[in-house]
Design a protein around this motif. Structure first.
Motif, PDB file in Angstrom:
ATOM      1  N   THR A  72       0.823  -1.142   0.029  1.00  0.00           N
ATOM      2  CA  THR A  72      -0.139  -0.075  -0.038  1.00  0.00           C
ATOM      3  C   THR A  72       1.044   1.202  -0.165  1.00  0.00           C
ATOM      4  OG1 THR A  72      -1.861  -1.146   1.075  1.00  0.00           O
ATOM      5  CG2 THR A  72      -1.988   1.350   1.500  1.00  0.00           C
ATOM      6  N   VAL A  73       0.474   2.206  -0.908  1.00  0.00           N
ATOM      7  CA  VAL A  73       1.237   3.651  -0.838  1.00  0.00           C
ATOM      8  C   VAL A  73       0.255   4.629  -0.744  1.00  0.00           C
ATOM      9  CG1 VAL A  73       3.010   2.759  -2.394  1.00  0.00           C
ATOM     10  CG2 VAL A  73       1.199   3.659  -3.360  1.00  0.00           C
ATOM     11  N   VAL A  74       0.677   5.858  -0.107  1.00  0.00           N
ATOM     12  CA  VAL A  74      -0.505   6.795   0.003  1.00  0.00           C
ATOM     13  C   VAL A  74       0.213   8.001  -0.888  1.00  0.00           C
ATOM     14  CG1 VAL A  74      -1.137   8.645   1.742  1.00  0.00           C
ATOM     15  CG2 VAL A  74      -0.940   6.178   2.376  1.00  0.00           C
ATOM     16  N   LEU A  75      -0.613   8.318  -1.539  1.00  0.00           N
ATOM     17  CA  LEU A  75      -0.381   9.618  -2.651  1.00  0.00           C
ATOM     18  C   LEU A  75      -1.197  10.627  -2.115  1.00  0.00           C
ATOM     19  CD1 LEU A  75      -1.451   7.785  -6.167  1.00  0.00           C
ATOM     20  CD2 LEU A  75       1.039   7.910  -4.918  1.00  0.00           C
ATOM     21  N   TYR A  76      -0.437  11.877  -2.208  1.00  0.00           N
ATOM     22  CA  TYR A  76      -1.192  13.106  -1.890  1.00  0.00           C
ATOM     23  C   TYR A  76      -1.138  13.752  -3.350  1.00  0.00           C
ATOM     24  CZ  TYR A  76       0.112  12.177   2.945  1.00  0.00           C
ATOM     25  OH  TYR A  76      -0.009  11.551   4.179  1.00  0.00           O
ATOM     26  N   MET A  77      -2.288  14.369  -3.390  1.00  0.00           N
ATOM     27  CA  MET A  77      -2.810  14.934  -4.662  1.00  0.00           C
ATOM     28  C   MET A  77      -3.568  16.440  -4.695  1.00  0.00           C
ATOM     29  SD  MET A  77      -5.829  12.767  -6.225  1.00  0.00           S
ATOM     30  CE  MET A  77      -6.016  13.937  -7.656  1.00  0.00           C
ATOM     31  N   THR A  78      -3.889  16.831  -5.669  1.00  0.00           N
ATOM     32  CA  THR A  78      -4.676  17.892  -6.005  1.00  0.00           C
ATOM     33  C   THR A  78      -5.661  17.903  -6.977  1.00  0.00           C
ATOM     34  OG1 THR A  78      -4.822  20.379  -5.535  1.00  0.00           O
ATOM     35  CG2 THR A  78      -2.952  19.407  -6.821  1.00  0.00           C
ATOM     36  N   GLY A  79      -6.455  18.736  -7.171  1.00  0.00           N
ATOM     37  CA  GLY A  79      -7.332  18.704  -8.442  1.00  0.00           C
ATOM     38  C   GLY A  79      -8.407  17.697  -8.596  1.00  0.00           C
ATOM     39  N   ALA A  80      -8.791  17.116  -7.431  1.00  0.00           N
ATOM     40  CA  ALA A  80      -9.871  15.977  -7.767  1.00  0.00           C
ATOM     41  C   ALA A  80     -11.226  16.628  -8.000  1.00  0.00           C
ATOM     42  CB  ALA A  80      -9.805  15.297  -6.553  1.00  0.00           C
ATOM     43  N   GLY A  81     -11.371  18.014  -8.034  1.00  0.00           N
ATOM     44  CA  GLY A  81     -12.700  18.664  -8.385  1.00  0.00           C
ATOM     45  C   GLY A  81     -13.563  18.554  -7.336  1.00  0.00           C
ATOM     46  N   ALA A  82     -14.868  18.442  -7.622  1.00  0.00           N
ATOM     47  CA  ALA A  82     -15.982  18.561  -6.538  1.00  0.00           C
ATOM     48  C   ALA A  82     -15.842  17.450  -5.543  1.00  0.00           C
ATOM     49  CB  ALA A  82     -17.293  18.769  -7.259  1.00  0.00           C
ATOM     50  N   MET A  83     -16.287  17.763  -4.344  1.00  0.00           N
ATOM     51  CA  MET A  83     -16.277  16.602  -3.191  1.00  0.00           C
ATOM     52  C   MET A  83     -17.683  16.202  -2.984  1.00  0.00           C
ATOM     53  SD  MET A  83     -13.045  16.068  -3.155  1.00  0.00           S
ATOM     54  CE  MET A  83     -12.052  15.721  -1.977  1.00  0.00           C
ATOM     55  N   SER A  84     -17.901  15.031  -2.003  1.00  0.00           N
ATOM     56  CA  SER A  84     -18.977  14.795  -1.489  1.00  0.00           C
ATOM     57  C   SER A  84     -19.677  15.641  -0.573  1.00  0.00           C
ATOM     58  CB  SER A  84     -18.753  13.429  -0.999  1.00  0.00           C
ATOM     59  OG  SER A  84     -18.046  13.242   0.208  1.00  0.00           O
ATOM     60  N   SER A  85     -18.933  16.808  -0.086  1.00  0.00           N
ATOM     61  CA  SER A  85     -19.770  17.565   0.783  1.00  0.00           C
ATOM     62  C   SER A  85     -19.733  19.027   0.312  1.00  0.00           C
ATOM     63  CB  SER A  85     -18.870  17.611   2.152  1.00  0.00           C
ATOM     64  OG  SER A  85     -19.334  18.567   2.979  1.00  0.00           O
ATOM     65  N   ALA A  86     -20.665  19.856   0.639  1.00  0.00           N
ATOM     66  CA  ALA A  86     -20.675  21.238   0.069  1.00  0.00           C
ATOM     67  C   ALA A  86     -20.469  22.342   1.299  1.00  0.00           C
ATOM     68  CB  ALA A  86     -22.170  21.423  -0.162  1.00  0.00           C
ATOM     69  N   ILE A  87     -19.401  21.531   2.020  1.00  0.00           N
ATOM     70  CA  ILE A  87     -19.022  22.515   3.026  1.00  0.00           C
ATOM     71  C   ILE A  87     -18.067  23.735   2.351  1.00  0.00           C
ATOM     72  CG2 ILE A  87     -16.870  22.448   4.510  1.00  0.00           C
ATOM     73  CD1 ILE A  87     -17.235  19.671   4.907  1.00  0.00           C
TER      74      ILE A  87
END
Length: 129
Positions: free
Chosen positions: A74-89
């Motif tokens: 297992t590896v953990v990737l730190y990323m950006t730019g995933a777009g809209a998320m499941s919460s409207a926070i």
């Protein structure tokens, strides 16, 4: 600058303000997603910000040429730019619960081979957008 989740359409205008001063508006392109991997140097180039996870010890180490991930690990990737998320926070940091996850489908390939994605979520305490 963090693009708010509520931005939609092919373009948006940016105005930078400081005190009573404001820049002229600048039009920029907007995409639903624009994924990228963070880098160790925080420059956008070079070694990715990727951790190897050791299930036996519950420890993490920095992935790299001197400490590559083992096949099937297992590896953990730190990323950006995933777009809209499941919460409207908005106007608050990402909560620890419930998990805030990308709305768009997520796939990862390594060397052209599909990897199993065990999970993807915004880090609690991070800024939404």
């Amino acid at each position: 600058v963090i693009v708010p989740y509520g931005i939609s359409g092919p373009t948006a205008q940016i105005v930078v303000s400081y005190g009573t001063l404001s820049s002229p508006p600048v039009t920029v392109a907007v995409a639903p997603t624009n994924p990228g991997i963070y880098t160790i140097s925080a420059s956008g180039a070079g070694q990715g910000a990727i951790l190897n996870y050791n299930a036996a010890t519950n420890d993490y180490s920095i992935n790299g040429q001197s400490s590559p991930a083992a096949r099937g690990s297992t590896v953990v990737l730190y990323m950006t730019g995933a777009g809209a998320m499941s919460s409207a926070i908005s106007n608050q940091l990402i909560p620890a619960s419930p998990a805030v996850t990308p709305s768009a489908g997520l796939t990862v390939t390594l060397g052209g081979q599909a990897a199993t994605v065990a999970g993807a979520q915004a880090p609690p305490g991070s800024v939404p957008g």
